[in-house]
Design an enzyme around this catalytic site. Structure first.
Site, short mmCIF file in Angstrom:
data_model
loop_
_atom_site.label_atom_id
_atom_site.label_comp_id
_atom_site.label_asym_id
_atom_site.label_seq_id
_atom_site.Cartn_x
_atom_site.Cartn_y
_atom_site.Cartn_z
N ASP A 54 8.84 17.87 -14.89
CA ASP A 54 7.70 17.56 -14.05
C ASP A 54 7.21 18.90 -13.46
OD1 ASP A 54 6.94 14.76 -11.84
OD2 ASP A 54 5.71 16.40 -12.57
C1 GLC Z 1 2.84 15.62 -10.87
C2 GLC Z 1 3.49 14.28 -11.08
C3 GLC Z 1 3.53 13.83 -12.51
C4 GLC Z 1 2.33 14.39 -13.25
C5 GLC Z 1 2.48 15.90 -13.29
C6 GLC Z 1 1.29 16.58 -13.99
O1 GLC Z 1 3.52 16.32 -9.87
O2 GLC Z 1 4.78 14.07 -10.52
O3 GLC Z 1 3.55 12.40 -12.52
O4 GLC Z 1 2.29 13.87 -14.57
O5 GLC Z 1 2.65 16.46 -12.00
O6 GLC Z 1 0.15 16.42 -13.23
#
Ligand code: GLC
Length: 741
Positions: A265
């Site tokens: 993430d």
């Molecule tokens: C965010 C979220 C995740 C998302 C990623 C890209 O922090 O936790 O769900 O897909 O970053 O935006």
């Protein structure tokens, strides 16, 4: 490319080429903006070479823009390997559908699959290859802002939706078509159980709870073919998921045989340092790669440290090669080596985005996602000859898409006001905003320097409240459109008090004094504490954040064009103090209902009831359904055969309606305590007035399996109770016995 050619490509790539393939950057690094050097690049500590050779980009949209980036990239990169483009397409791309907690309330995986297929089509022509969806985190705590993105509190229901999303995005054939995009299931694992409902907070649970409730939906997504997984920010048994070998190698790769890409993430690899498990960036790089994380989203840890780590620990190069090969395989599966621009097509964008067909589907999904919570005195459906006052900050708002909507233009959203104007003559409709959504102070404090006056409703609050009362006095029925601000929901949107903002409560109280029939339409990304509103309104409809066709879908329900069929996929607590509250609880040794102890000494509160305000599976209709002739075709179930439970459903009302018939099972005695009931099946039936249908469920040994005292996933012989009903509070039971092997 053939596998052999991919392998040959690996042999000609330099170590740096390979490392940069595992780097994912925001699109802003590829748009020549003046602050690029001082802003994003400096902040991330990334050099030009890494940017020129990164493997993937996130959250860029638009065929022309993506084609331009890809073209420029291929001209400048060293390895000439096409970029992957990924994005958060959570509830639609240009045509926005209800937020997933609302999609969960449809109890209709087929329509959710259809919505995902539309999102995929719209995204593919805009150049996107992969969506960071479905989010299948099981949730029991509505204080957490991201319940908005989940389909709810039940593993069985979430698994059905996980499969639907993946099949919608990727199709059901082995090969992806040009209309498909890749599904990345997230957040692995158990991100939905942060202590206190506080965003990014610690998750701590037994392995049994993890496996029994939190893991099944991820596994269902992978069994449906999801080609990517995203790690979660939280720890699992004290180890951050992004550095957790047990989770990612033992379970995901070995137990579940997943060979696709595991992406971190956002910045989660660097956060291994903040978690206190990696002493520096080298350690974080080594830990994440060894734990099987293939792509580093938006940190420079892999790009700046893997070379050094591999020099010190040469055996790590095998992990690097494994990760890089996975990335090349997915690029190859998408056909990017043959056509780096894939489905990107600006002409098709114009044709497909927000097409009439897509809007019509979205409108149907909205009406199926709405949950009728109360309908006293048959205040609903509204009649077109009534004079209606539509009041509230959501009466004419286009902010109906939740905090993840990727849509570029809110103007495409159909407001409640616009939809009402299509149902009512001008002289029968009065509109007033009545109040802000939320106090300006909240926005200023929660947004800090992101706050801008435009986000705040520029209204004269005193004047608006006065106007609301005036229009209400002229109307037969008041429809009050209220709810939480979309920034009080979603990522970073945890709330300790889950109530309608006070400024709106003041409006409702002022209108309630008029003594007129009142219908509340609730906009939120979570179950709210609606205890006060339940007593104030005659009719109450939960509308979630319904998306582009929100106004139309809600009006169709309120005026009876569509009969409400939504059922809650997450319990609405009576009070925030009940949380976590969920239907599949344990009885405890002192169950409140039946215990040998005096009432005082049973499992309960002294100040509020145990039961939620509205339970899992709950929802009303404009008609009534009766459940009769509940039967089991036998009482003994062997390991090999199956038992049939059947029940007659009759539409006793005067309008056609859809009922979601729910099957629950209780394992009365287990080697570990078992939930008082578990959803094990559901069927939707649509019945004309006076029509009766017999609904049957097949029960076999495998649906009775659980993690026993020795953590074996098996069934245990003994007595079981079967319940079939309209929601999880059903208690009429039939007994059967599972015979031993
Ligand atoms: C965010 C979220 C995740 C998302 C990623 C890209 O922090 O936790 O769900 O897909 O970053 O935006």
């Amino acid at each position: 490319m053939k596998e052999q050619q991919l392998k040959e490509l690996m042999t000609v790539m330099t170590l740096e080429d390979k490392i940069f393939q595992l780097l994912q950057l925001l699109g802003s690094f590829y748009q020549d903006t003046p602050d690029l050097v001082t802003g994003p690049k400096a902040k991330l500590g990334i050099n030009d070479d890494a940017i020129k050779n990164a493997g993937s980009i996130l959250n860029v949209r638009g065929a022309d823009k993506i084609k331009a980036i890809q073209k420029s990239y291929l001209e400048n990169s060293h390895s000439k390997i096409p970029l992957l483009f990924m994005a958060d397409i959570i509830n639609g791309f240009e045509t926005i559908f209800p937020v997933p907690i609302g999609l969960g309330a449809t109890w209709n995986p087929e329509i959710v699959k259809k919505s995902a297929a539309i999102a995929a089509k719209e995204a593919a022509v805009s150049g996107v290859h992969i969506t960071f969806s479905p989010m299948v985190d099981l949730v029991r705590d509505p204080r957490w802002g991201r319940v908005m993105e989940s389909t709810g509190e039940d593993a069985y229901l979430n698994s059905a939706f996980a499969k639907a999303f993946v099949q919608g995005y990727q199709g059901t054939n082995e090969l992806l078509t040009e209309d498909n995009i890749v599904a990345c299931v997230k957040h692995f694992a158990a991100y939905g159980a942060p202590e206190g409902g506080r965003e990014y907070n610690t998750v701590d649970m037994s392995e049994r709870t993890l496996r029994e409730y939190y893991l099944p939906a991820y596994k269902a997504a992978l069994e449906a073919g999801a080609k990517m997984v995203m790690t979660s920010f939280n720890v699992v048994d004290g180890v951050p998921a992004t550095g957790n070998k047990w989770l990612n190698r033992d379970i995901l790769r070995n137990e579940w045989d997943f060979n696709g890409i595991l992406i971190s993430d956002y910045a989660a690899i660097k956060e291994l340092i903040d978690h206190g498990v990696a002493e520096d960036e080298n350690a974080a790089a080594k830990m994440a790669l060894e734990a099987g994380v293939d792509i580093d989203m938006m940190t420079s840890i892999y790009a700046n440290h893997l070379l050094d780590v591999i020099n010190k620990f040469p055996e790590i190069e095998d992990d690097l090669n494994e990760s890089v090969y996975r990335v090349l395989q997915l690029k190859n599966e998408l056909g990017l080596f043959e056509d780096p621009y894939r489905s990107a097509n600006s002409l098709k964008e114009k044709e497909l985005h927000l097409s009439t067909e897509h809007r019509q589907t979205a409108r149907e999904v909205v009406s199926e996602s709405l949950v009728l919570l109360k309908n006293d005195n048959q205040v609903l459906p509204l009649k077109s000859n009534q004079t209606i006052a539509l009041i509230g900050p959501y009466a004419d708002s286009t902010s109906l898409s939740g905090s993840w909507s990727f849509s570029s233009n809110q103007e495409s959203t159909v407001t409640l006001k616009k939809a009402f104007e299509e149902y009512l003559d001008e002289e029968n409709l009065f509109i007033a905003t009545g109040s802000k959504v939320v106090e300006t102070e909240f926005l200023e404090s929660s947004l800090g320097n992101y706050f801008s006056p435009e986000i705040d409703m520029q209204i004269d609050e005193e004047k608006e409240l006065k106007k609301a009362v005036e229009v209400a006095e002229k109307a037969d029925v008041l429809v009050i459109a209220v709810g939480e601000h979309y920034l009080q929901s979603g990522e970073g949107g945890s709330r300790a008090n889950i109530i309608i903002p006070q400024v709106q409560k003041n409006l409702i109280q002022a209108l309630a004094k008029l003594g007129k029939p009142m219908v509340g339409v609730i906009f939120s990304g979570r179950p709210l504490d609606l205890r006060e509103e339940v007593s104030q309104f005659d009719g109450l409809v939960q509308a979630w954040f319904p998306g582009t066709e929100g106004g139309h879908g809600i009006a169709d329900i309120l005026f009876g064009t569509a009969n409400p069929s939504g059922r809650l996929s997450m319990s609405f607590p009576y009070d925030v103090g009940q949380i976590p509250v969920h239907y599949n609880e344990f009885s405890t040794g002192r169950p409140y209902q039946q215990s040998n102890h005096s009432k005082r000494y049973t499992s309960k509160y002294v100040d509020i009831p145990n039961k939620p305000l509205f339970p899992f599976g709950y929802g009303l209709s404009y008609t009534d359904f009766s459940y009769t002739n509940f039967e089991l075709n036998k009482e003994i179930l062997t390991q090999e055969d199956r038992l049939t439970a059947s029940i007659d459903i009759t539409n006793k009302g005067t309008v056609k309606g859809k009922e979601t018939v729910q099957l629950y099972i209780h394992d009365n005695i287990g080697s570990v305590t078992r939930p008082i009931k578990e959803l094990k099946g559901f069927k939707q039936v649509e019945l004309e007035p006076n029509e009766t249908i017999t609904v049957t469920f097949e029960i076999e040994e495998k649906i009775l399996r659980f993690y026993n005292r020795d953590m074996e996933f098996i069934s245990e012989p003994g007595e079981f109770e079967v319940m079939i009903g309209p929601n999880s509070e059903i208690n009429e039971k039939k007994i059967f016995y599972l015979k031993d092997k």
